[in-house]
Design an enzyme around this catalytic site. Sequence first.
Site, PDB file in Angstrom:
ATOM      1  N   SER A  38      48.048  82.511  26.647  1.00 40.25           N
ATOM      2  CA  SER A  38      47.910  81.151  26.703  1.00 40.25           C
ATOM      3  C   SER A  38      47.828  80.905  25.162  1.00 40.25           C
ATOM      4  O   SER A  38      47.664  81.600  24.337  1.00 40.25           O
ATOM      5  CB  SER A  38      46.726  80.824  27.504  1.00 40.25           C
ATOM      6  OG  SER A  38      45.447  81.257  26.824  1.00 40.25           O
TER       7      SER A  38
ATOM      8  N   GLU B 272      53.859  85.123  22.132  1.00 40.22           N
ATOM      9  CA  GLU B 272      54.594  84.030  23.156  1.00 40.22           C
ATOM     10  C   GLU B 272      53.471  83.606  23.971  1.00 40.22           C
ATOM     11  O   GLU B 272      52.757  84.221  24.754  1.00 40.22           O
ATOM     12  CB  GLU B 272      55.498  85.286  23.959  1.00 40.22           C
ATOM     13  CG  GLU B 272      56.577  84.752  24.606  1.00 40.22           C
ATOM     14  CD  GLU B 272      56.525  84.291  25.803  1.00 40.22           C
ATOM     15  OE1 GLU B 272      55.218  83.598  26.314  1.00 40.22           O
ATOM     16  OE2 GLU B 272      57.145  84.462  26.865  1.00 40.22           O
TER      17      GLU B 272
ATOM     18  N   CYS C 251      55.988  81.705  32.107  1.00 40.39           N
ATOM     19  CA  CYS C 251      56.226  80.589  30.868  1.00 40.39           C
ATOM     20  C   CYS C 251      57.332  80.134  30.819  1.00 40.39           C
ATOM     21  O   CYS C 251      57.602  78.899  30.387  1.00 40.39           O
ATOM     22  CB  CYS C 251      55.512  81.092  29.578  1.00 40.39           C
ATOM     23  SG  CYS C 251      56.350  82.741  29.012  1.00 40.39           S
TER      24      CYS C 251
END
Length: 279
Positions: free
Chosen positions: A26, A47, A81
Amino acid sequence: MLGTGGVVGNALTKSPITGIVSLTGSVFAGQKIMEAAAQNITKVSLELGGKAPAIVCADANLELAVNAIVSSKVIYSGQVCNCAERVYVEDSIYDKFLDMLAQKMSDVKVEDAFSNNNPDMSALVSKDQVDKVSEMVEFAKKEGAEVVVGGTRSNQFNKGYFYQPTLLTNVKQDMQIIQEEVFGPVLPVMKFGSLDEAIALSNDCEYGLTSSIFSENFNKVMHASQELQFGETYVNREHFEAIQGFHAGWKKSGLGGADGKHGMEEYLQTKVVYAQYRS
């Protein structure tokens, strides 16, 4: 080392012997790692989250677009994601596309991942995650969003944290459901009038990981690919990177990247040696 992120993670990121800290997680976790790594100026490769837009133009192959967007949304129950998180549809095809999208979302087979029926989607990872998804949908409804498909938890199983594939309309750009990552099987849909408007709406977000455009017009595709402020743009395909590519986010979606030649270079240091030779 084994242990929680707060314990082991802090020890690793604050250690002077750590060369690089790589994280997929996150934005909050990435911020904490950057704070801890700053103590020793340790390199980070992060990432982080995404809020991927999918732009569907009037000249797109609509069946292809529907299949790609839904596949992207329900893979791992939307807990990737890269997943398409919001859809912008050109106004002239909006009604037709929405009908097709609603049918495809309704047909998604949700079952226990250990069943023999090869489900399209299974449970979310935890009670906290299904609670978060449910709260975001309920908040969107209070703000005026309309549920076309799903919109509730699935209770047909005795265990697991299931949430129905959900399609929302009547959403606005400033809503939480458009601006913040859901990380679940929820897809809000909006109209657009021109491609430049769709690009502006797509870029109006703190994330910049993946994006997509569906169009048969080469000039539109190239224009969008240049103007979209995302590390990746997929053209007429599902949101998922190739391992030989470079997977990297812009804005709050991260620093550095993974995959391919450039991803490998994240883990290397450059050293130059100057040797002067005299005969």
